[in-house]
Motif scaffolding. Structure first.
Motif, PDB file in Angstrom:
ATOM      1  N   SER A 133       0.816  -1.205   0.000  1.00 36.52           N
ATOM      2  CA  SER A 133       0.000   0.000   0.000  1.00 36.52           C
ATOM      3  C   SER A 133       0.858   1.267   0.000  1.00 36.52           C
ATOM      4  CB  SER A 133      -0.939  -0.010   1.203  1.00 36.52           C
ATOM      5  OG  SER A 133      -1.926   0.986   1.063  1.00 36.52           O
ATOM      6  N   MET A 134       1.953   1.257   0.756  1.00 40.00           N
ATOM      7  CA  MET A 134       2.845   2.421   0.758  1.00 40.00           C
ATOM      8  C   MET A 134       3.382   2.690  -0.643  1.00 40.00           C
ATOM      9  SD  MET A 134       3.149   4.161   3.506  1.00 40.00           S
ATOM     10  CE  MET A 134       4.672   5.060   3.147  1.00 40.00           C
ATOM     11  N   LEU A 135       3.707   1.646  -1.372  1.00 38.68           N
ATOM     12  CA  LEU A 135       4.182   1.841  -2.743  1.00 38.68           C
ATOM     13  C   LEU A 135       3.091   2.467  -3.608  1.00 38.68           C
ATOM     14  CD1 LEU A 135       6.315  -1.386  -3.194  1.00 38.68           C
ATOM     15  CD2 LEU A 135       7.156   0.968  -2.942  1.00 38.68           C
ATOM     16  N   HIS A 136       1.836   2.038  -3.412  1.00 41.00           N
ATOM     17  CA  HIS A 136       0.728   2.677  -4.129  1.00 41.00           C
ATOM     18  C   HIS A 136       0.646   4.161  -3.767  1.00 41.00           C
ATOM     19  CE1 HIS A 136      -1.168  -0.484  -6.371  1.00 41.00           C
ATOM     20  NE2 HIS A 136      -1.473  -1.218  -5.311  1.00 41.00           N
ATOM     21  N   LEU A 137       0.822   4.490  -2.489  1.00 39.54           N
ATOM     22  CA  LEU A 137       0.742   5.888  -2.069  1.00 39.54           C
ATOM     23  C   LEU A 137       1.841   6.743  -2.680  1.00 39.54           C
ATOM     24  CD1 LEU A 137      -0.212   5.745   1.735  1.00 39.54           C
ATOM     25  CD2 LEU A 137      -1.717   5.801  -0.271  1.00 39.54           C
ATOM     26  N   MET A 138       2.903   6.094  -3.165  1.00 36.73           N
ATOM     27  CA  MET A 138       4.007   6.823  -3.793  1.00 36.73           C
ATOM     28  C   MET A 138       4.030   6.634  -5.310  1.00 36.73           C
ATOM     29  SD  MET A 138       7.018   6.520  -0.934  1.00 36.73           S
ATOM     30  CE  MET A 138       6.792   4.784  -0.489  1.00 36.73           C
ATOM     31  N   GLY A 139       2.892   6.216  -5.868  1.00 38.50           N
ATOM     32  CA  GLY A 139       2.737   6.218  -7.311  1.00 38.50           C
ATOM     33  C   GLY A 139       2.963   4.912  -8.045  1.00 38.50           C
ATOM     34  N   TYR A 140       3.296   3.840  -7.343  1.00 37.20           N
ATOM     35  CA  TYR A 140       3.474   2.548  -8.017  1.00 37.20           C
ATOM     36  C   TYR A 140       2.112   1.929  -8.283  1.00 37.20           C
ATOM     37  CZ  TYR A 140       8.450   2.672  -6.972  1.00 37.20           C
ATOM     38  OH  TYR A 140       9.776   3.017  -6.923  1.00 37.20           O
ATOM     39  N   ASP A 141       2.060   1.106  -9.338  1.00 39.37           N
ATOM     40  CA  ASP A 141       0.825   0.413  -9.670  1.00 39.37           C
ATOM     41  C   ASP A 141       1.173  -0.923 -10.310  1.00 39.37           C
ATOM     42  OD1 ASP A 141      -1.868  -0.130 -10.010  1.00 39.37           O
ATOM     43  OD2 ASP A 141      -2.307   1.840 -10.860  1.00 39.37           O
ATOM     44  N   HIS A 142       0.160  -1.755 -10.520  1.00 34.35           N
ATOM     45  CA  HIS A 142       0.401  -3.067 -11.115  1.00 34.35           C
ATOM     46  C   HIS A 142      -0.638  -3.398 -12.173  1.00 34.35           C
ATOM     47  CE1 HIS A 142      -2.615  -4.230  -8.115  1.00 34.35           C
ATOM     48  NE2 HIS A 142      -1.822  -3.712  -7.200  1.00 34.35           N
ATOM     49  N   MET A 143      -1.133  -2.373 -12.845  1.00 37.92           N
ATOM     50  CA  MET A 143      -2.137  -2.589 -13.884  1.00 37.92           C
ATOM     51  C   MET A 143      -1.508  -3.116 -15.182  1.00 37.92           C
ATOM     52  SD  MET A 143      -4.811  -1.954 -12.237  1.00 37.92           S
ATOM     53  CE  MET A 143      -6.137  -1.831 -13.397  1.00 37.92           C
ATOM     54  N   GLU A 144      -0.342  -2.629 -15.525  1.00 35.77           N
ATOM     55  CA  GLU A 144       0.387  -3.085 -16.713  1.00 35.77           C
ATOM     56  C   GLU A 144       1.488  -4.040 -16.254  1.00 35.77           C
ATOM     57  OE1 GLU A 144      -0.576  -2.178 -19.771  1.00 35.77           O
ATOM     58  OE2 GLU A 144      -2.125  -0.871 -18.943  1.00 35.77           O
ATOM     59  N   GLU A 145       1.862  -4.977 -17.118  1.00 35.27           N
ATOM     60  CA  GLU A 145       2.848  -5.992 -16.766  1.00 35.27           C
ATOM     61  C   GLU A 145       4.180  -5.391 -16.313  1.00 35.27           C
ATOM     62  OE1 GLU A 145       4.343  -9.923 -16.198  1.00 35.27           O
ATOM     63  OE2 GLU A 145       2.353  -9.034 -16.217  1.00 35.27           O
ATOM     64  N   ALA A 146       4.692  -4.416 -17.046  1.00 35.68           N
ATOM     65  CA  ALA A 146       5.981  -3.803 -16.682  1.00 35.68           C
ATOM     66  C   ALA A 146       5.881  -3.104 -15.320  1.00 35.68           C
ATOM     67  CB  ALA A 146       6.431  -2.815 -17.751  1.00 35.68           C
ATOM     68  N   ASP A 147       4.748  -2.461 -15.062  1.00 34.40           N
ATOM     69  CA  ASP A 147       4.539  -1.792 -13.776  1.00 34.40           C
ATOM     70  C   ASP A 147       4.439  -2.814 -12.651  1.00 34.40           C
ATOM     71  OD1 ASP A 147       4.482   0.620 -15.146  1.00 34.40           O
ATOM     72  OD2 ASP A 147       2.287   0.681 -15.234  1.00 34.40           O
ATOM     73  N   ARG A 148       3.762  -3.929 -12.920  1.00 35.32           N
ATOM     74  CA  ARG A 148       3.629  -4.998 -11.927  1.00 35.32           C
ATOM     75  C   ARG A 148       5.005  -5.544 -11.545  1.00 35.32           C
ATOM     76  NH1 ARG A 148       4.197 -10.113 -11.685  1.00 35.32           N
ATOM     77  NH2 ARG A 148       4.453 -10.381 -13.929  1.00 35.32           N
ATOM     78  N   ILE A 149       5.834  -5.792 -12.534  1.00 36.34           N
ATOM     79  CA  ILE A 149       7.175  -6.324 -12.281  1.00 36.34           C
ATOM     80  C   ILE A 149       7.984  -5.336 -11.446  1.00 36.34           C
ATOM     81  CG2 ILE A 149       9.371  -6.908 -13.406  1.00 36.34           C
ATOM     82  CD1 ILE A 149       7.590  -8.113 -15.704  1.00 36.34           C
ATOM     83  N   GLN A 150       7.905  -4.054 -11.804  1.00 36.20           N
ATOM     84  CA  GLN A 150       8.633  -3.022 -11.059  1.00 36.20           C
ATOM     85  C   GLN A 150       8.142  -2.945  -9.613  1.00 36.20           C
ATOM     86  OE1 GLN A 150       7.777   1.084 -12.101  1.00 36.20           O
ATOM     87  NE2 GLN A 150       9.850   1.727 -11.511  1.00 36.20           N
ATOM     88  N   MET A 151       6.827  -2.957  -9.429  1.00 36.94           N
ATOM     89  CA  MET A 151       6.275  -2.852  -8.080  1.00 36.94           C
ATOM     90  C   MET A 151       6.640  -4.073  -7.248  1.00 36.94           C
ATOM     91  SD  MET A 151       2.440  -1.869  -6.929  1.00 36.94           S
ATOM     92  CE  MET A 151       2.011  -1.669  -5.213  1.00 36.94           C
TER      93      MET A 151
END
Length: 172
Positions: A133-151
């Protein structure tokens, strides 16, 4: 840093949840290089209440383990540079000057259920969900595959930083 923690669930969580949440919030801010003192609100509540909030604020009619409500929209995860702009001024508490990161809502039932399901401790599950959740609060997301991997990589690094493993056992 201000971390306001509210416990609204009827069933107790027999671990030092306040200490765990504080540690994760601080570690996440450090890991992601937040240049500001920050304020986060965390509520531990029932699955029923998480369901209600999810339906009311996200239009999703089911329960979940954690909800994140960031105060700012980031162009890039953990890029805090835009916060100095005039229109981002409302992201700061006028009384303390702290960055208002947002709100985290955790389901106590899901913490218990998932700890058992995945075979790890309540401490590990609470820490993981707070980190996520903290990562979400700082702009991370997991909607796209590349974003999911990064998060997921940022989550893994954060859990390593905290030295909280899947095998950790709760000590009462």
């Amino acid at each position: 840093m201000t971390c306001e923690i509210s416990y609204e669930a009827e069933e107790p969580l027999e671990i030092p949840y306040e200490d765990i949440i504080q540690r994760v919030v601080e570690a996440a801010l450090d890991q992601e290089g937040c240049p500001y003192e920050a304020e986060v609100s965390v509520t531990l509540t029932s699955g029923e209440e998480v369901h209600r909030i999810n339906r009311e604020f996200r239009g999703i009619d089911r329960t979940t383990d954690v909800l994140s409500f960031p105060m700012a929209e980031y162009e890039r995860p953990a890029d805090f540079s835009f916060l100095e702009e005039d229109e981002a001024f409302d992201c700061f508490n006028p009384e303390t000057g702290e960055l208002l990161l947002g709100d985290i809502v955790l389901s106590v039932e899901k913490i218990r259920e998932q700890a058992e399901q995945y075979g790890h401790s309540l401490t590990r599950e609470l820490a993981f969900l707070t980190a996520h959740s903290m990562l979400h609060l700082m702009g991370y997301d997991h909607m796209e595959e590349a974003d999911r991997i990064q998060m997921e990589e940022r989550q893994r690094l954060l859990m390593e930083r905290l030295a909280i493993s899947r095998e950790q056992v709760d000590h009462e």
